[in-house]
Design a protein around this motif. Structure first.
Motif, PDB file in Angstrom:
ATOM      1  N   TYR A 143       0.835  -1.200   0.000  1.00  0.00           N
ATOM      2  CA  TYR A 143       0.000   0.000   0.000  1.00  0.00           C
ATOM      3  C   TYR A 143       0.871   1.251   0.000  1.00  0.00           C
ATOM      4  O   TYR A 143       2.057   1.215   0.384  1.00  0.00           O
ATOM      5  CB  TYR A 143      -0.934   0.007   1.213  1.00  0.00           C
ATOM      6  N   ILE A 144       0.293   2.356  -0.444  1.00  0.00           N
ATOM      7  CA  ILE A 144       0.950   3.661  -0.364  1.00  0.00           C
ATOM      8  C   ILE A 144       0.549   4.299   0.954  1.00  0.00           C
ATOM      9  O   ILE A 144      -0.642   4.432   1.252  1.00  0.00           O
ATOM     10  CB  ILE A 144       0.578   4.546  -1.569  1.00  0.00           C
ATOM     11  N   ASP A 145       1.537   4.664   1.752  1.00  0.00           N
ATOM     12  CA  ASP A 145       1.286   5.125   3.120  1.00  0.00           C
ATOM     13  C   ASP A 145       0.285   6.266   3.150  1.00  0.00           C
ATOM     14  O   ASP A 145       0.516   7.333   2.557  1.00  0.00           O
ATOM     15  CB  ASP A 145       2.594   5.587   3.776  1.00  0.00           C
ATOM     16  N   ASN A 146      -0.833   6.019   3.832  1.00  0.00           N
ATOM     17  CA  ASN A 146      -1.892   7.021   4.013  1.00  0.00           C
ATOM     18  C   ASN A 146      -2.451   7.561   2.697  1.00  0.00           C
ATOM     19  O   ASN A 146      -3.206   8.536   2.704  1.00  0.00           O
ATOM     20  CB  ASN A 146      -1.394   8.190   4.868  1.00  0.00           C
ATOM     21  N   GLY A 147      -2.082   6.943   1.575  1.00  0.00           N
ATOM     22  CA  GLY A 147      -2.538   7.435   0.274  1.00  0.00           C
ATOM     23  C   GLY A 147      -2.039   8.828  -0.040  1.00  0.00           C
ATOM     24  O   GLY A 147      -2.645   9.532  -0.863  1.00  0.00           O
ATOM     25  N   ILE A 148      -0.908   9.231   0.569  1.00  0.00           N
ATOM     26  CA  ILE A 148      -0.430  10.603   0.462  1.00  0.00           C
ATOM     27  C   ILE A 148       0.794  10.696  -0.452  1.00  0.00           C
ATOM     28  O   ILE A 148       1.721   9.888  -0.365  1.00  0.00           O
ATOM     29  CB  ILE A 148      -0.067  11.166   1.850  1.00  0.00           C
ATOM     30  N   VAL A 149       0.794  11.716  -1.313  1.00  0.00           N
ATOM     31  CA  VAL A 149       1.958  12.102  -2.107  1.00  0.00           C
ATOM     32  C   VAL A 149       2.300  13.536  -1.705  1.00  0.00           C
ATOM     33  O   VAL A 149       1.445  14.425  -1.755  1.00  0.00           O
ATOM     34  CB  VAL A 149       1.672  12.023  -3.616  1.00  0.00           C
ATOM     35  N   THR A 150       3.546  13.757  -1.289  1.00  0.00           N
ATOM     36  CA  THR A 150       3.981  15.083  -0.844  1.00  0.00           C
ATOM     37  C   THR A 150       4.724  15.799  -1.955  1.00  0.00           C
ATOM     38  O   THR A 150       5.687  15.266  -2.514  1.00  0.00           O
ATOM     39  CB  THR A 150       4.880  14.974   0.399  1.00  0.00           C
ATOM     40  N   LEU A 151       4.269  17.002  -2.261  1.00  0.00           N
ATOM     41  CA  LEU A 151       4.885  17.831  -3.298  1.00  0.00           C
ATOM     42  C   LEU A 151       5.584  19.011  -2.641  1.00  0.00           C
ATOM     43  O   LEU A 151       5.007  19.688  -1.781  1.00  0.00           O
ATOM     44  CB  LEU A 151       3.822  18.349  -4.266  1.00  0.00           C
ATOM     45  N   THR A 152       6.823  19.279  -3.046  1.00  0.00           N
ATOM     46  CA  THR A 152       7.574  20.426  -2.532  1.00  0.00           C
ATOM     47  C   THR A 152       8.129  21.194  -3.725  1.00  0.00           C
ATOM     48  O   THR A 152       8.819  20.618  -4.579  1.00  0.00           O
ATOM     49  CB  THR A 152       8.719  19.985  -1.610  1.00  0.00           C
ATOM     50  N   TRP A 153       7.831  22.487  -3.763  1.00  0.00           N
ATOM     51  CA  TRP A 153       8.167  23.330  -4.904  1.00  0.00           C
ATOM     52  C   TRP A 153       9.274  24.315  -4.534  1.00  0.00           C
ATOM     53  O   TRP A 153       9.221  24.969  -3.488  1.00  0.00           O
ATOM     54  CB  TRP A 153       6.946  24.116  -5.365  1.00  0.00           C
ATOM     55  N   TYR A 154      10.276  24.424  -5.441  1.00  0.00           N
ATOM     56  CA  TYR A 154      11.390  25.351  -5.263  1.00  0.00           C
ATOM     57  C   TYR A 154      11.468  26.272  -6.487  1.00  0.00           C
ATOM     58  O   TYR A 154      11.267  25.823  -7.623  1.00  0.00           O
ATOM     59  CB  TYR A 154      12.711  24.594  -5.129  1.00  0.00           C
TER      60      TYR A 154
END
Length: 241
Positions: A123-134
């Motif tokens: 499974y994908i943890d917590n269904g979360i994808v984290t995006l970080t923008w620079y």
């Protein structure tokens, strides 16, 4: 028109057995060919890199399948592999934004004599994808981001499912497949789109998510040592915008 770059960021070719031959986990085929990212295919200045970590530890990059195999050999049920994709749009300021999708492609489980499906247990943890923008490469080096955002992947079915008395994870792999409606019929593809959006020139985006093996995965007594979870690759689909 979207173009699939299958030669540039292949990270997961086949997912096979632990070295202990008890639980299934990630293993790259010896025949796979991990290549350094190049953008000549699309003739645009887009750079991509892929890094791995285990259980929230530091990230590492690998160029050889055998090195990744050795790195993953210590994985156990309940552990996570952390994946970070780094996308840099190096086009000139004023050039059009670029649209990019990141897709886990052609996910499936090998059949065994025992009735179970490994796509229920990864499974994908917590269904979360984290995006970080620079806003620039220097900001990325300095870890000075202008936006950080968590996005939630959609599930196909929110109904609880039990296996041997335990609830399976809601964000199990086969519950995150891409799908669309054809009239009243749901058509499911065995891919997972983890990200789709635009990235501006000179900006850098990191895309982070973790794939875990359910700690309640049954042991060899139920035949799980015979299973294989297969993913053809993590691909980028790029649009000229």
């Amino acid at each position: 028109m979207k173009e699939i770059i299958k030669s540039t960021i292949v990270i997961l070719i086949t997912i096979a057995l632990f070295s202990t031959a008890v639980y299934a986990w990630f293993s790259l085929s010896n025949e796979s060919n991990l290549q350094e990212v190049n953008t000549e295919v699309v003739k645009r200045e887009l750079n991509l890199d892929i890094e791995y970590g285990i259980n929230g530890g530091g990230y590492n990059s690998f160029n050889e399948p055998a090195t990744l195999n050795a790195y993953l050999s210590s994985m156990l049920p309940g552990d996570s592999i952390n994946i970070r994709v780094i996308v840099e749009n190096s086009n000139l300021i004023g050039d059009p934004d670029m649209s990019i999708d990141i897709v886990l492609d052609n996910i499936r489980a090998a059949q065994t004599d025992i009735e179970y499906d490994l796509t229920d247990f990864f499974y994908i943890d917590n269904g979360i994808v984290t995006l970080t923008w620079y806003a620039s490469s220097q900001d990325f080096i300095d870890n000075t981001y202008y936006l950080e955002d968590d996005i939630s992947l959609d599930v196909i079915d929110g109904t609880d499912i039990e296996y041997l008395g335990y609830n399976l994870e809601e964000y199990r792999i086969n519950n995150l497949y891409d799908y669309y409606m054809d009239g009243e019929n749901m058509i499911i593809d065995n891919n997972i789109t983890v990200f789709e959006s635009n990235i501006a020139s000179q900006h850098i985006l990191t895309i982070e998510f973790s794939i875990s093996l359910d700690p309640y995965t049954p042991d060899e007594g139920t035949g799980f040592q015979d299973g294989e979870l297969l993913i053809d690759g993590l691909y980028s689909l790029i649009n000229e915008g």
